[in-house]
Design a protein around this motif. Structure first.
Motif, PDB file in Angstrom:
ATOM      1  N   TYR B  95      -5.026 -10.852  -2.886  1.00  0.00           N
ATOM      2  CA  TYR B  95      -4.605 -11.063  -1.502  1.00  0.00           C
ATOM      3  C   TYR B  95      -5.547 -10.357  -0.531  1.00  0.00           C
ATOM      4  O   TYR B  95      -5.894 -10.887   0.523  1.00  0.00           O
ATOM      5  CB  TYR B  95      -3.188 -10.517  -1.375  1.00  0.00           C
ATOM      6  CG  TYR B  95      -2.498 -10.713  -0.058  1.00  0.00           C
ATOM      7  CD1 TYR B  95      -1.665 -11.802   0.159  1.00  0.00           C
ATOM      8  CD2 TYR B  95      -2.626  -9.776   0.958  1.00  0.00           C
ATOM      9  CE1 TYR B  95      -1.002 -11.966   1.350  1.00  0.00           C
ATOM     10  CE2 TYR B  95      -1.961  -9.931   2.153  1.00  0.00           C
ATOM     11  CZ  TYR B  95      -1.149 -11.028   2.341  1.00  0.00           C
ATOM     12  OH  TYR B  95      -0.497 -11.177   3.533  1.00  0.00           O
ATOM     13  N   SER B  96      -6.003  -9.167  -0.935  1.00  0.00           N
ATOM     14  CA  SER B  96      -6.861  -8.376  -0.037  1.00  0.00           C
ATOM     15  C   SER B  96      -8.192  -9.060   0.237  1.00  0.00           C
ATOM     16  O   SER B  96      -8.811  -8.799   1.263  1.00  0.00           O
ATOM     17  CB  SER B  96      -7.165  -7.008  -0.639  1.00  0.00           C
ATOM     18  OG  SER B  96      -6.019  -6.411  -1.104  1.00  0.00           O
ATOM     19  N   SER B 240       1.057  -2.071   1.745  1.00  0.00           N
ATOM     20  CA  SER B 240       2.516  -1.939   1.879  1.00  0.00           C
ATOM     21  C   SER B 240       3.200  -2.511   0.662  1.00  0.00           C
ATOM     22  O   SER B 240       4.173  -1.954   0.158  1.00  0.00           O
ATOM     23  CB  SER B 240       3.034  -2.700   3.093  1.00  0.00           C
ATOM     24  OG  SER B 240       2.240  -2.512   4.196  1.00  0.00           O
ATOM     25  N   ALA B 241       2.683  -3.657   0.192  1.00  0.00           N
ATOM     26  CA  ALA B 241       3.286  -4.279  -0.984  1.00  0.00           C
ATOM     27  C   ALA B 241       3.198  -3.341  -2.173  1.00  0.00           C
ATOM     28  O   ALA B 241       4.156  -3.202  -2.940  1.00  0.00           O
ATOM     29  CB  ALA B 241       2.600  -5.604  -1.299  1.00  0.00           C
ATOM     30  N   LEU B 339       7.635 -10.140  -0.049  1.00  0.00           N
ATOM     31  CA  LEU B 339       8.026 -10.116   1.362  1.00  0.00           C
ATOM     32  C   LEU B 339       6.984  -9.406   2.205  1.00  0.00           C
ATOM     33  O   LEU B 339       6.672  -9.835   3.318  1.00  0.00           O
ATOM     34  CB  LEU B 339       9.384  -9.422   1.508  1.00  0.00           C
ATOM     35  CG  LEU B 339      10.579 -10.293   1.125  1.00  0.00           C
ATOM     36  CD1 LEU B 339      11.811  -9.451   0.947  1.00  0.00           C
ATOM     37  CD2 LEU B 339      10.818 -11.341   2.188  1.00  0.00           C
ATOM     38  N   PHE B 340       6.414  -8.312   1.674  1.00  0.00           N
ATOM     39  CA  PHE B 340       5.385  -7.611   2.450  1.00  0.00           C
ATOM     40  C   PHE B 340       4.126  -8.463   2.568  1.00  0.00           C
ATOM     41  O   PHE B 340       3.476  -8.466   3.618  1.00  0.00           O
ATOM     42  CB  PHE B 340       5.066  -6.247   1.838  1.00  0.00           C
ATOM     43  CG  PHE B 340       5.872  -5.133   2.437  1.00  0.00           C
ATOM     44  CD1 PHE B 340       5.697  -4.781   3.758  1.00  0.00           C
ATOM     45  CD2 PHE B 340       6.805  -4.456   1.697  1.00  0.00           C
ATOM     46  CE1 PHE B 340       6.444  -3.770   4.324  1.00  0.00           C
ATOM     47  CE2 PHE B 340       7.555  -3.442   2.238  1.00  0.00           C
ATOM     48  CZ  PHE B 340       7.384  -3.099   3.559  1.00  0.00           C
ATOM     49  N   LEU B 341       3.780  -9.198   1.504  1.00  0.00           N
ATOM     50  CA  LEU B 341       2.624 -10.086   1.602  1.00  0.00           C
ATOM     51  C   LEU B 341       2.903 -11.185   2.632  1.00  0.00           C
ATOM     52  O   LEU B 341       2.026 -11.562   3.419  1.00  0.00           O
ATOM     53  CB  LEU B 341       2.298 -10.699   0.232  1.00  0.00           C
ATOM     54  CG  LEU B 341       1.830  -9.719  -0.839  1.00  0.00           C
ATOM     55  CD1 LEU B 341       1.411 -10.456  -2.092  1.00  0.00           C
ATOM     56  CD2 LEU B 341       0.685  -8.851  -0.357  1.00  0.00           C
ATOM     57  N   ALA B 345       0.868 -12.153   5.965  1.00  0.00           N
ATOM     58  CA  ALA B 345       0.370 -13.481   6.321  1.00  0.00           C
ATOM     59  C   ALA B 345       0.789 -13.850   7.734  1.00  0.00           C
ATOM     60  O   ALA B 345       0.002 -14.413   8.512  1.00  0.00           O
ATOM     61  CB  ALA B 345       0.892 -14.518   5.332  1.00  0.00           C
ATOM     62  N   VAL B 346       2.038 -13.491   8.088  1.00  0.00           N
ATOM     63  CA  VAL B 346       2.516 -13.782   9.446  1.00  0.00           C
ATOM     64  C   VAL B 346       1.680 -13.008  10.460  1.00  0.00           C
ATOM     65  O   VAL B 346       1.214 -13.561  11.464  1.00  0.00           O
ATOM     66  CB  VAL B 346       4.008 -13.401   9.576  1.00  0.00           C
ATOM     67  CG1 VAL B 346       4.441 -13.434  11.024  1.00  0.00           C
ATOM     68  CG2 VAL B 346       4.855 -14.336   8.745  1.00  0.00           C
TER      69      VAL B 346
END
Lengths: 152, 493
Positions: B95-96, B240-241, B339-341, B345-346
């Protein structure tokens, strides 16, 4: 050193003679880590303190010429990698992670105690580079903070 | 056999290599970090396949046998934690790759991230008190730096607060380890456990209190939670995740479980302490989450509340309670990371985290919207998602232990969870799409990949909960139920 940066001439002259001796002492502590009190960590701190003395006496510019920040960071990472490589070599040559794979040698001689001297050198690089890099980072942060105040 | 030290050697080596190669093009550090994380994510599954179910693997560092030498211990519980840490770690790294583009110094980020993985892997593998302390510090210090990675005023403040609280925890833990060393003359967990059996003393109880407080701060149980709602939202989303999904479990809950179940031995008083702390966290975190306007802050408070469920289940102490707690630990790491990911994204696409500035985002961000809905349903405990089963097991455990009031309260708290997640979903992904948000695009591919994988994990854990329970969870439950037999398993005899 004719410039006005840093401290007075007396301090500068003393440091000029002292710094090499301090470095030498640090290297001695690192290399004799397995024989006398001390080792990689204290020796590394002593070596770093020599460069910190230089920075305090002559200012950051001169000290940066002797030891760049990037070089300090490089030494730090290399030291850590060297240490890890020693540990992993233990798996291949000694059968266990961190196991000794060098001959133990004669007690109380410089070349003895298996891979402990090598590990001390690695730690010395890591700690010396690391502490000096941390010090430089703090100094630069202070200078940047002062610059910010001047702008106001 | 030699796989165990690799969990520490691979991320540690990668961290320094990435920093050394920092000046090279960004893509190399991306590739290097992803490959290392992928290898780490595959390793625990190799261990599961190659070992028998209840087998305990003891690895002596440098051939120095315990109790003198440092040893690594792989049992059911460590295996469960290794899977959680390394799989979530891998997905966060993938993701990073896209998310961290907006920050400079990506190589430093990966270096710190890998150090954090090193620390957590070390904490769950080690069988030595002082080693546990050192690895916990490695993970904690790199996480302080990661929280402050954005170097805005708010992030620095959060990181500073986190650092102060974390250091207090560290001092308490170190002091307690010192006390134990003074009392028993050993730092090996199994050896300490064997020595202190049957000799109660005031100092021993004091050291237990210190451990409970120290690791309680790390696990962010109420009343030790104050740092979490600042630190977790301020970090970059993948961090955070990791913090919410993994770090508070590895450093906090895992250490509590290992020390109180396997070294000191669990008893009635401890059981009540755990249950009361758990209940406080569930309701405190839940009620505070209800009123949050910031998406990530809401998730952070929700983490406190869900950690409460885990502690409550552990405190219950019987088979179903512990099974539920460990299952919830596994589930929470999947849906809270997701949820943190999602929130990342948001933030990446919309540029805000305020709930009242969003709405109807499902239409423009279908992947994020769908995965976030799955995660919200899971965490609220809607069947057949994974959160339902773990909460059900915890409640069965409470009923079996005759704590009917606590069981009813746990059900009520579950409804509370549903309430604040409904609010979050309504404000962000459902409802009317605002005019100014119509041009928003879906997050990049690598971010979507991680979110989809985690959503599949959430659904998969819910549907195939039985095989997961048998293969991964039951060996871990056994470790905790065997309790102080741990020391004879490690040292033999």
């Amino acid at each position: 050193m004719k410039d006005n940066k840093g401290m007075t001439l007396i301090v500068k002259t003393v440091i000029k003679f002292l710094a090499p001796i301090v470095i030498l002492f640090g290297v001695y502590i690192i290399l004799h880590g397995h024989l006398t009190p001390g080792g990689g960590f204290p020796g590394g701190v002593v070596v770093a303190s020599a460069f910190i003395l230089l920075t305090l006496a002559y200012g950051t510019e001169v000290a940066e010429k002797k030891m760049k920040r990037s070089l300090a960071a490089l030494l730090e990472s290399t030291g850590a990698l060297f240490f890890l490589i020693l540990a992993v070599l233990g798996i291949f040559l000694g059968g266990w992670f961190f196991s000794n794979f060098l001959p133990k040698g004669e007690p109380l001689k410089l070349l003895s105690a298996g891979f402990i001297p090598l590990a001390n050198i690695a730690i010395g690089l890591k700690v010396g580079g690391g502490i000096f890099a941390v010090f430089l980072a703090l100094v630069i942060f202070r200078v940047a903070g002062e610059g910010g105040e001047e702008q106001k | 056999m030699n796989l165990l030290p690799l969990f520490i050697a691979i991320p540690l080596g990668t961290a320094f290599v990435i920093v050394l190669l920092g000046k090279m093009r960004e893509i190399y550090s991306d590739i290097l970090a992803s490959i290392a994380a992928l290898i780490l994510a595959i390793l625990p599954f190799i261990l599961i396949l190659s070992l028998d179910k209840g087998e305990v693997l003891v690895y002596s560092m440098g051939k120095w046998l315990p109790p003198q030498g440092i040893n690594l211990v792989l049992d059911g519980l460590s295996r469960l934690m290794l899977i959680i840490i390394n799989v979530v770690g891998f997905l966060a790294i993938v993701y990073s790759v896209s998310y961290m583009k907006k920050f400079t110094a990506k190589s430093k980020y990966y270096g710190l991230f890998m150090l954090m993985l090193t620390g957590m892997n070390g904490v769950v593998l080690t069988g030595d008190f002082f080693n546990l302390f050192v690895f916990a510090e490695i993970a904690a210090i790199s996480s302080y730096a990661l929280v402050a990675f954005g170097v805005e005023a708010e992030e620095l403040e959060a990181s500073f607060k986190y650092m102060v609280m974390g250091s207090i925890a560290t001092i308490l833990i170190l002091f307690s380890i010192g006390l134990l060393y003074g009392l028993t003359g050993s730092l090996n967990m199994a050896d300490v456990g064997r020595t202190i059996q049957g000799n109660g003393s005031t100092l021993l109880s004091f050291s237990m209190v210190l451990f409970l407080t120290g690791f309680g701060i790390k696990a962010a149980m109420i009343p030790f939670h104050a740092w979490l709602p600042d630190a977790h939202p301020s970090a970059p989303a993948p961090v955070s995740a990791m913090l919410s999904g993994v770090l508070i479990k590895a450093l906090g809950v895992y250490a509590l479980m290992r020390i109180f179940f396997n070294v000191f031995g669990f008893n009635l008083q401890l059981s009540w302490v755990f249950m009361i702390l758990g209940l406080l966290s569930i309701f405190g975190g839940g009620l505070l989450a209800l009123r949050q306007d910031d998406l990530k802050r809401l998730l952070a408070y929700s983490s406190i509340s869900q950690m409460g469920f885990i502690i409550l289940g552990l405190g219950c102490g019987n088979y179903w309670g512990i099974l539920g707690a460990l299952f919830h630990l596994l589930n929470h790491s999947s849906f809270k990371s997701l949820l943190f990911l999602n929130s990342g994204a948001v933030e990446y696409s919309v540029g805000t985290r305020k709930l009242d500035k969003m709405g109807g985002l499902s239409k423009v961000m279908p992947v994020t919207g769908a995965t976030s809905t799955i995660a919200s349903l899971s965490i609220s405990g809607i069947p057949p998602f994974n959160g339902f089963w773990s909460k059900l097991f915890i409640i069965i455990g409470l009923v079996q232990a005759n704590h009917f009031v606590l069981a009813v309260l746990a059900i009520l708290a579950s409804v509370l969870t549903l309430a604040y997640y409904l609010r979050m979903q309504r404000n962000t992904f459902f409802g009317k799409l605002k005019k100014e948000l119509e041009k928003i695009k879906e997050a990049p591919l690598s971010m979507c990949f991680s979110m989809i994988v985690l959503a599949v994990v959430c659904v998969g854990l819910g549907i195939f909960f039985y095989p997961v329970m048998k293969v991964v969870l039951e060996p871990a439950v056994e470790v905790l139920q065997e309790g102080i037999k741990y020391s004879s398993l490690i040292l033999g005899g």
